[in-house]
Design a protein around this motif. Structure first.
Motif, mmCIF file in Angstrom:
data_model
loop_
_atom_site.group_PDB
_atom_site.id
_atom_site.type_symbol
_atom_site.label_atom_id
_atom_site.label_comp_id
_atom_site.label_asym_id
_atom_site.label_seq_id
_atom_site.Cartn_x
_atom_site.Cartn_y
_atom_site.Cartn_z
ATOM 1 N N ASN A 174 -30.832 -15.230 -26.620
ATOM 2 C CA ASN A 174 -29.600 -14.880 -27.130
ATOM 3 C C ASN A 174 -29.879 -14.004 -28.368
ATOM 4 O O ASN A 174 -30.269 -14.469 -29.357
ATOM 5 N N PRO A 175 -29.808 -12.615 -28.211
ATOM 6 C CA PRO A 175 -29.079 -11.720 -27.254
ATOM 7 C C PRO A 175 -29.853 -11.361 -26.165
ATOM 8 O O PRO A 175 -29.323 -10.649 -25.317
ATOM 9 N N ARG A 176 -31.071 -11.154 -26.048
ATOM 10 C CA ARG A 176 -31.903 -10.201 -25.385
ATOM 11 C C ARG A 176 -32.065 -10.679 -24.008
ATOM 12 O O ARG A 176 -32.279 -9.812 -22.982
ATOM 13 N N GLY A 177 -31.769 -11.866 -23.573
ATOM 14 C CA GLY A 177 -31.665 -12.308 -22.363
ATOM 15 C C GLY A 177 -33.175 -12.697 -21.548
ATOM 16 O O GLY A 177 -33.060 -13.038 -20.579
ATOM 17 N N VAL A 178 -34.080 -12.556 -22.476
ATOM 18 C CA VAL A 178 -35.445 -12.702 -21.871
ATOM 19 C C VAL A 178 -36.048 -14.029 -22.380
ATOM 20 O O VAL A 178 -35.518 -14.761 -22.835
ATOM 21 N N THR A 179 -37.056 -14.347 -21.506
ATOM 22 C CA THR A 179 -37.799 -15.584 -21.716
ATOM 23 C C THR A 179 -39.298 -15.535 -22.078
ATOM 24 O O THR A 179 -39.975 -14.859 -21.784
ATOM 25 N N ARG A 313 -30.666 1.318 -20.019
ATOM 26 C CA ARG A 313 -31.603 0.276 -19.300
ATOM 27 C C ARG A 313 -30.962 -1.088 -19.753
ATOM 28 O O ARG A 313 -30.408 -1.149 -20.581
ATOM 29 N N ARG A 314 -31.362 -1.922 -18.842
ATOM 30 C CA ARG A 314 -30.741 -3.291 -18.961
ATOM 31 C C ARG A 314 -31.830 -4.343 -18.818
ATOM 32 O O ARG A 314 -32.886 -4.051 -18.131
ATOM 33 N N SER A 315 -31.656 -5.562 -19.344
ATOM 34 C CA SER A 315 -32.424 -6.821 -18.942
ATOM 35 C C SER A 315 -32.080 -7.131 -17.613
ATOM 36 O O SER A 315 -31.133 -6.994 -17.021
ATOM 37 N N VAL A 323 -26.775 -9.987 -20.689
ATOM 38 C CA VAL A 323 -27.634 -8.963 -20.115
ATOM 39 C C VAL A 323 -27.561 -8.167 -21.497
ATOM 40 O O VAL A 323 -26.469 -7.953 -22.331
ATOM 41 N N TRP A 324 -28.757 -7.634 -21.893
ATOM 42 C CA TRP A 324 -29.088 -6.530 -23.115
ATOM 43 C C TRP A 324 -29.115 -5.202 -22.610
ATOM 44 O O TRP A 324 -29.998 -4.840 -21.373
ATOM 45 N N LEU A 325 -28.224 -4.256 -22.939
ATOM 46 C CA LEU A 325 -28.155 -2.962 -22.591
ATOM 47 C C LEU A 325 -28.676 -1.897 -23.788
ATOM 48 O O LEU A 325 -28.520 -2.298 -24.956
ATOM 49 N N ASP A 326 -29.566 -0.993 -23.297
ATOM 50 C CA ASP A 326 -29.964 -0.082 -24.340
ATOM 51 C C ASP A 326 -29.616 1.476 -23.612
ATOM 52 O O ASP A 326 -30.050 1.716 -22.730
ATOM 53 N N PHE A 327 -28.796 2.126 -24.442
ATOM 54 C CA PHE A 327 -28.319 3.320 -24.068
ATOM 55 C C PHE A 327 -29.515 4.619 -24.372
ATOM 56 O O PHE A 327 -29.781 4.372 -25.612
ATOM 57 N N SER A 364 -27.372 -0.242 -28.664
ATOM 58 C CA SER A 364 -27.761 -1.474 -27.920
ATOM 59 C C SER A 364 -26.401 -2.135 -27.837
ATOM 60 O O SER A 364 -25.662 -2.124 -28.461
ATOM 61 N N ALA A 365 -26.477 -3.118 -26.875
ATOM 62 C CA ALA A 365 -25.379 -3.928 -26.591
ATOM 63 C C ALA A 365 -25.584 -5.348 -26.069
ATOM 64 O O ALA A 365 -26.502 -5.217 -25.091
ATOM 65 N N ARG A 366 -24.719 -6.333 -25.944
ATOM 66 C CA ARG A 366 -24.971 -7.616 -25.462
ATOM 67 C C ARG A 366 -23.823 -7.737 -24.479
ATOM 68 O O ARG A 366 -22.538 -7.703 -25.120
ATOM 69 N N VAL A 367 -23.905 -8.212 -23.432
ATOM 70 C CA VAL A 367 -22.733 -8.449 -22.384
ATOM 71 C C VAL A 367 -23.174 -9.706 -21.763
ATOM 72 O O VAL A 367 -24.234 -9.963 -21.601
ATOM 73 N N CYS A 368 -22.148 -10.727 -21.559
ATOM 74 C CA CYS A 368 -22.163 -11.909 -20.853
ATOM 75 C C CYS A 368 -21.414 -11.971 -19.704
ATOM 76 O O CYS A 368 -20.508 -11.463 -19.225
ATOM 77 N N PHE A 369 -22.219 -12.463 -18.608
ATOM 78 C CA PHE A 369 -21.976 -12.515 -17.436
ATOM 79 C C PHE A 369 -21.423 -13.871 -16.866
ATOM 80 O O PHE A 369 -20.738 -14.056 -15.677
#
Length: 389
Positions: A174-179, A313-315, A323-327, A364-369
C-alpha cells in the motif's frame, strides 16, 4: 480559542486519504480512494453469531488485560507460527486497536526525536504520520516492481546510515500494489542482523493472495522483525482488532505504553475475532471467497484501465487491494489538480503525492479494486477517462 500545540504536531502531515473519504462520500461518487473491503464481503451474520456467544460470558463486557484476551493471543500466535515457520507463543502477542495503534506504540517505544528511520517511497501514509509524530528523521528508499529497493538500502547503510527501524508493507504494498521478492526479504533480514535495526513488517494484506498462497514473511528469515497484523481486511474494519509480535523487550515496552494509552482494548470484539480466526474451516472458506472476489474485481479494473485510459502505466496486482497508476508523456496530468474534476464526474482516487515523502509522484494515483463489483469498477474508470478529456 487560542491554543498552543506541541511542536511535534507541526511535523505531522494530515492524511489525504481520510480527507478524501469525506470528499468522496457523496452518493453519486464511485470512490476508488479508500482501502475499504466490499460491504457484501463483511461476514456480518457470522459476527452476530459470535457476538451473541461472547456476550453470554460477562467477561466480554468487562475490562481485559492490556495485552488482549488470552484466547485471541493464543489464536494469533498459532497463525503467526504457521506463517513464519517457528514457534510464537501467546505471550509474544500484544493485541491492539487495529494495526495502526500497533505501529504507533512501536514507534513510541523505539524512537527519540531525531532518530533516523527508513520508509518505502511511495509510503503508506499511516506509517509516515506515526513516524513524523515521533519526531523521527525519515529517509525514503524507492519501491519498484519487486518491492523495496533493498540494494539501495544496503548502499545507504554502507555509507553510514544507521536507522532504528525500517518500515515495509512487503506483501501487496500500500499504495504501490507490489510484493517484495523472497530474495529481497532474505537480504533485508540479513541487513537488519548486520546493522542492528528492526524491520517493522506491516502485513494487513498478506492473506489476500489471489492464488491462496500468502508470501513467506520477512520474519521467516530473521529474528529482528516486528510483525503487525490486522483483522480489518480479512474480517471487518469495525472490529478494530490488530496485533503485533516481536522481541520480548519490545512487547514489554509496548504493553507499558498501551496502559497509558487506553488501558485495554475491547474484550467483546477480541472474543468475536478469536472465534472467527479459530474456526479454521469457516475462516479458510471465507478467505477463499475474498480472494476470488478480489481477483475478479482486480481483473475488471485493470482491463478497464487498459481499454479506457491512454498513456498510463499500471501495476499488476496479485493480491491485496490496490493498483498504482503512472500517467506518462508531456500531457500527463497532475493528479492532485485532476481530482476535483474527477469528483465532479463521479469518481474518486488518491493522488500519488499523498504517498510521497518529498513531494514526488505528481503524475501518479492509487485506486482500490476491492470495494465495488466489476460493473461499477468499469464505470468508475469510464468516469475517470472523461475527467482526462
Amino acid at each position: 480559542m487560542s491554543l498552543t500545540l506541541s511542536t511535534r504536531l507541526s511535523a505531522v502531515r494530515g492524511s489525504a486519504i481520510r480527507d478524501l473519504l469525506t470528499l468522496t462520500a457523496r452518493p453519486h461518487v464511485l470512490s476508488l480512494a479508500g482501502g475499504l473491503p466490499a460491504a457484501d464481503a463483511l461476514p456480518r451474520a457470522r459476527i452476530a453469531e459470535a457476538a451473541a456467544r461472547a456476550l453470554a460470558d460477562p467477561a466480554a463486557a468487562q475490562y481485559c488485560e492490556t495485552t488482549g484476551i488470552a484466547v485471541l493471543r493464543e489464536v494469533v500466535a498459532a497463525h503467526e507460527s504457521a506463517r513464519i515457520g517457528r514457534p510464537v507463543g501467546g505471550g509474544d502477542v500484544v493485541v491492539t486497536s487495529g494495526s495502526q495503534q500497533a505501529l504507533d506504540l512501536v514507534a513510541r517505544a523505539l524512537l527519540d526525536p531525531g532518530d533516523p528511520v527508513v520508509v518505502e517511497d511511495p509510503v503508506y501514509v499511516g506509517a509516515l504520520q506515526v513516524l513524523q509524530a515521533a519526531g523521527a528523521a525519515v529517509h525514503a528508499v524507492p519501491v519498484d516492481e519487486d518491492g523495496l529497493r533493498v540494494d539501495l538500502l544496503a548502499e545507504r547503510l554502507a555509507g553510514g546510515l544507521r536507522p532504528r527501524l525500517v518500515h515495509t508493507v512487503a506483501s501487496f504494498h500500500n499504495p504501490r500494489g507490489v510484493t517484495l521478492s523472497q530474495e529481497r526479504r532474505r537480504a533485508l533480514a540479513g541487513l537488519a542482523e548486520r546493522y542492528g535495526f528492526l524491520v517493522v513488517e506491516d502485513d494487513p494484506y498478506g492473506l489476500l493472495a489471489f492464488d491462496g498462497a500468502p508470501p513467506t514473511p520477512v520474519a521467516a528469515h530473521g529474528d529482528r522483525v516486528v510483525r503487525l497484523g490486522s483483522a480489518s481486511k480479512v474480517l471487518a474494519p469495525a472490529l478494530r482488532v490488530g496485533w503485533l509480535t516481536g522481541p520480548a523487550p519490545l512487547t514489554a515496552a509496548v504493553e507499558r505504553l498501551k496502559q497509558s494509552t487506553d488501558l485495554c482494548g475491547s474484550a467483546l470484539t477480541q472474543a468475536i475475532t478469536a472465534e472467527l480466526l479459530a474456526d479454521e474451516p469457516w475462516f479458510a472458506a471465507h478467505l477463499d471467497g475474498l480472494r476470488a472476489a478480489n481477483r475478479e474485481r482486480a481483473a475488471a479494473l485493470t482491463a478497464a484501465i487498459d481499454t479506457e485510459l491512454g498513456g498510463v502505466r499500471r501495476s499488476t496486482p496479485t493480491g491485496g487491494m490496490f493498483v498504482w497508476l503512472d500517467f506518462d508523456g508531456p500531457d500527463a496530468p497532475d493528479t492532485t489538480a485532476l481530482l476535483p474534476r474527477a469528483v465532479e464526474n463521479g469518481v474518486g482516487f488518491v493522488p500519488g503525492s499523498a504517498f510521497s515523502v518529498d513531494a514526488g509522484f505528481a503524475h501518479s494515483a492509487r485506486v482500490c479494486f476491492a470495494t465495488y463489483p466489476p460493473d461499477e469498477l468499469r464505470e468508475a474508470v469510464r468516469r475517470l477517462a472523461r475527467s482526462l478529456s
